[in-house]
Design a protein around this motif. Sequence first.
Motif, PDB file in Angstrom:
ATOM      1  N   MET A  87       0.821  -1.104  -0.072  1.00  0.00           N
ATOM      2  CA  MET A  87       0.132  -0.173   0.034  1.00  0.00           C
ATOM      3  C   MET A  87       0.808   1.307  -0.207  1.00  0.00           C
ATOM      4  O   MET A  87       0.519   2.179  -0.540  1.00  0.00           O
ATOM      5  CB  MET A  87      -1.077  -0.031   1.062  1.00  0.00           C
ATOM      6  N   GLY A  88       2.029   1.334   0.649  1.00  0.00           N
ATOM      7  CA  GLY A  88       2.923   2.283   0.650  1.00  0.00           C
ATOM      8  C   GLY A  88       3.281   2.600  -0.732  1.00  0.00           C
ATOM      9  O   GLY A  88       3.435   3.760  -1.351  1.00  0.00           O
ATOM     10  N   VAL A  89       3.741   1.621  -1.374  1.00  0.00           N
ATOM     11  CA  VAL A  89       4.239   2.043  -2.887  1.00  0.00           C
ATOM     12  C   VAL A  89       3.158   2.282  -3.738  1.00  0.00           C
ATOM     13  O   VAL A  89       3.383   3.474  -4.662  1.00  0.00           O
ATOM     14  CB  VAL A  89       4.728   0.630  -3.438  1.00  0.00           C
ATOM     15  N   TYR A  90       1.968   1.746  -3.412  1.00  0.00           N
ATOM     16  CA  TYR A  90       0.647   2.153  -4.344  1.00  0.00           C
ATOM     17  C   TYR A  90       0.461   3.661  -4.117  1.00  0.00           C
ATOM     18  O   TYR A  90       0.296   4.298  -5.114  1.00  0.00           O
ATOM     19  CB  TYR A  90      -0.412   1.422  -3.865  1.00  0.00           C
ATOM     20  N   LEU A  91       0.504   4.190  -2.725  1.00  0.00           N
ATOM     21  CA  LEU A  91       0.333   5.408  -2.333  1.00  0.00           C
ATOM     22  C   LEU A  91       1.357   6.288  -2.989  1.00  0.00           C
ATOM     23  O   LEU A  91       0.901   7.355  -3.561  1.00  0.00           O
ATOM     24  CB  LEU A  91       0.134   5.396  -0.886  1.00  0.00           C
ATOM     25  N   ASP A  92       2.590   6.054  -3.062  1.00  0.00           N
ATOM     26  CA  ASP A  92       3.507   6.741  -3.556  1.00  0.00           C
ATOM     27  C   ASP A  92       3.309   6.968  -5.079  1.00  0.00           C
ATOM     28  O   ASP A  92       3.597   7.934  -5.613  1.00  0.00           O
ATOM     29  CB  ASP A  92       4.956   6.161  -3.264  1.00  0.00           C
ATOM     30  N   THR A  93       2.974   5.827  -5.808  1.00  0.00           N
ATOM     31  CA  THR A  93       2.634   5.747  -7.281  1.00  0.00           C
ATOM     32  C   THR A  93       1.378   6.877  -7.617  1.00  0.00           C
ATOM     33  O   THR A  93       1.672   7.742  -8.354  1.00  0.00           O
ATOM     34  CB  THR A  93       2.535   4.571  -7.495  1.00  0.00           C
ATOM     35  N   SER A  98      -0.221  12.059  -9.613  1.00  0.00           N
ATOM     36  CA  SER A  98      -1.138  13.262  -9.570  1.00  0.00           C
ATOM     37  C   SER A  98      -0.379  14.502  -9.925  1.00  0.00           C
ATOM     38  O   SER A  98      -1.162  15.455 -10.146  1.00  0.00           O
ATOM     39  CB  SER A  98      -1.613  13.230  -7.928  1.00  0.00           C
ATOM     40  N   GLY A  99       0.979  14.589  -9.893  1.00  0.00           N
ATOM     41  CA  GLY A  99       1.530  15.847 -10.225  1.00  0.00           C
ATOM     42  C   GLY A  99       1.828  15.936 -11.708  1.00  0.00           C
ATOM     43  O   GLY A  99       2.430  16.895 -12.218  1.00  0.00           O
ATOM     44  N   PHE A 100       1.387  14.907 -12.530  1.00  0.00           N
ATOM     45  CA  PHE A 100       1.631  14.868 -14.159  1.00  0.00           C
ATOM     46  C   PHE A 100       0.323  15.415 -14.537  1.00  0.00           C
ATOM     47  O   PHE A 100      -0.603  14.907 -14.423  1.00  0.00           O
ATOM     48  CB  PHE A 100       2.148  13.873 -14.645  1.00  0.00           C
ATOM     49  N   GLU A 101       0.302  16.102 -15.769  1.00  0.00           N
ATOM     50  CA  GLU A 101      -0.913  16.262 -16.767  1.00  0.00           C
ATOM     51  C   GLU A 101      -0.760  15.663 -17.820  1.00  0.00           C
ATOM     52  O   GLU A 101       0.048  15.839 -18.658  1.00  0.00           O
ATOM     53  CB  GLU A 101      -0.795  17.875 -16.811  1.00  0.00           C
ATOM     54  N   PHE A 102      -1.574  14.394 -17.929  1.00  0.00           N
ATOM     55  CA  PHE A 102      -1.448  13.564 -19.147  1.00  0.00           C
ATOM     56  C   PHE A 102      -2.237  14.045 -20.218  1.00  0.00           C
ATOM     57  O   PHE A 102      -3.324  14.672 -20.062  1.00  0.00           O
ATOM     58  CB  PHE A 102      -1.879  12.094 -18.730  1.00  0.00           C
ATOM     59  N   ARG A 112      -7.285   2.220 -14.127  1.00  0.00           N
ATOM     60  CA  ARG A 112      -6.512   0.942 -14.687  1.00  0.00           C
ATOM     61  C   ARG A 112      -5.409   0.894 -13.507  1.00  0.00           C
ATOM     62  O   ARG A 112      -4.971  -0.473 -13.318  1.00  0.00           O
ATOM     63  CB  ARG A 112      -5.775   1.225 -15.734  1.00  0.00           C
ATOM     64  N   MET A 113      -4.932   1.793 -12.902  1.00  0.00           N
ATOM     65  CA  MET A 113      -3.584   1.852 -11.901  1.00  0.00           C
ATOM     66  C   MET A 113      -4.457   1.305 -10.471  1.00  0.00           C
ATOM     67  O   MET A 113      -3.679   0.950  -9.693  1.00  0.00           O
ATOM     68  CB  MET A 113      -3.201   3.135 -11.687  1.00  0.00           C
ATOM     69  N   ALA A 114      -5.627   1.370  -9.959  1.00  0.00           N
ATOM     70  CA  ALA A 114      -6.268   0.942  -8.891  1.00  0.00           C
ATOM     71  C   ALA A 114      -6.101  -0.281  -8.494  1.00  0.00           C
ATOM     72  O   ALA A 114      -6.560  -1.219  -9.353  1.00  0.00           O
ATOM     73  CB  ALA A 114      -7.628   1.582  -8.796  1.00  0.00           C
ATOM     74  N   LEU A 115      -5.442  -0.397  -7.272  1.00  0.00           N
ATOM     75  CA  LEU A 115      -5.233  -1.788  -6.820  1.00  0.00           C
ATOM     76  C   LEU A 115      -6.557  -2.230  -5.934  1.00  0.00           C
ATOM     77  O   LEU A 115      -6.951  -3.169  -5.803  1.00  0.00           O
ATOM     78  CB  LEU A 115      -3.919  -2.004  -6.049  1.00  0.00           C
ATOM     79  N   SER A 179       3.110   6.567   7.097  1.00  0.00           N
ATOM     80  CA  SER A 179       2.590   6.826   5.984  1.00  0.00           C
ATOM     81  C   SER A 179       1.369   6.531   5.715  1.00  0.00           C
ATOM     82  O   SER A 179       0.507   7.136   5.298  1.00  0.00           O
ATOM     83  CB  SER A 179       3.750   6.462   4.793  1.00  0.00           C
ATOM     84  N   CYS A 180       0.894   5.213   5.883  1.00  0.00           N
ATOM     85  CA  CYS A 180      -0.374   4.634   5.301  1.00  0.00           C
ATOM     86  C   CYS A 180      -1.100   5.113   6.521  1.00  0.00           C
ATOM     87  O   CYS A 180      -2.271   5.324   6.230  1.00  0.00           O
ATOM     88  CB  CYS A 180      -0.153   3.302   5.276  1.00  0.00           C
TER      89      CYS A 180
END
Length: 251
Positions: A87-93, A98-102, A112-115, A179-180
């Motif tokens: 979950m820590g890696v998932y939250l980091d991802t 969230s900082g990028f504008e695709f 598709r990213m949601a675990l 973090s979690c």
Amino acid sequence: GYTMDDAGNGYDGGEYGDEPAETIALPGDIDVEELARLYDRWTGQAALLSANFSRYFWNEKEGYLYDHLNIDGTADRQIRPNAILAMGVYLDTIDLLSGFEFSLDESAFEERMALVDDEQLDSIVARAVEKLVLRQGVTSLSSDDPRFHPLHFDLEKYPCDEAYHNGDVWEWLSGPMISCMMATGRDAGAIDLFRPLVAEILYEGCVGSLGEIRDGYFVEGRDEFGGAVSGARSLAEFIRISLEELGLDWQ
């Protein structure tokens, strides 16, 4: 291209200047159609991961993740901190993305990213806090488990290495747990988990540092547990959560 936002992504601008939301152009030899194909390929892989993660690792009965899959495909039900690491890696991802504008379909990408969903994430953290968070840190195995080893050194009963991943508290694990916890609104509990690290640095063991492990069973006044007396992972997580999660000003 994508937007590089100074405030959102931690960049200082560098050669691109210090104005926020500056768009970086793609080099002229980049094949946009190839980029689209790569996007479809890797978001497809992300979707497959998301579907299989829920299918194979979500334990509905416990509201937690299975620890691992055995060689025969059956799920291991031990309560360990591996779920918190995932979950820590998932939250980091998610935080990073969230900082990028695709320029492509952002909503589809995030889907598709949601675990896990928010309810599952909260359940995982709640279960981990209940079963793994002790007054001295995060244990490597729930104390309810019959394979739990309360002490690192109990040589009359077992070799010390048996306890390493079956009851020992690993001090660096407080980092991802904090973090979690903070990501799910458990700020007060996160602070309580941070306090023993501060106390150890100031008053216990190798003063000025953090050890590798502690016993799974707390004994008042005891500060020798085996393992490294100064652990780089423990210190690294202490520094990370101090700065990133708690916002402490080391200046």
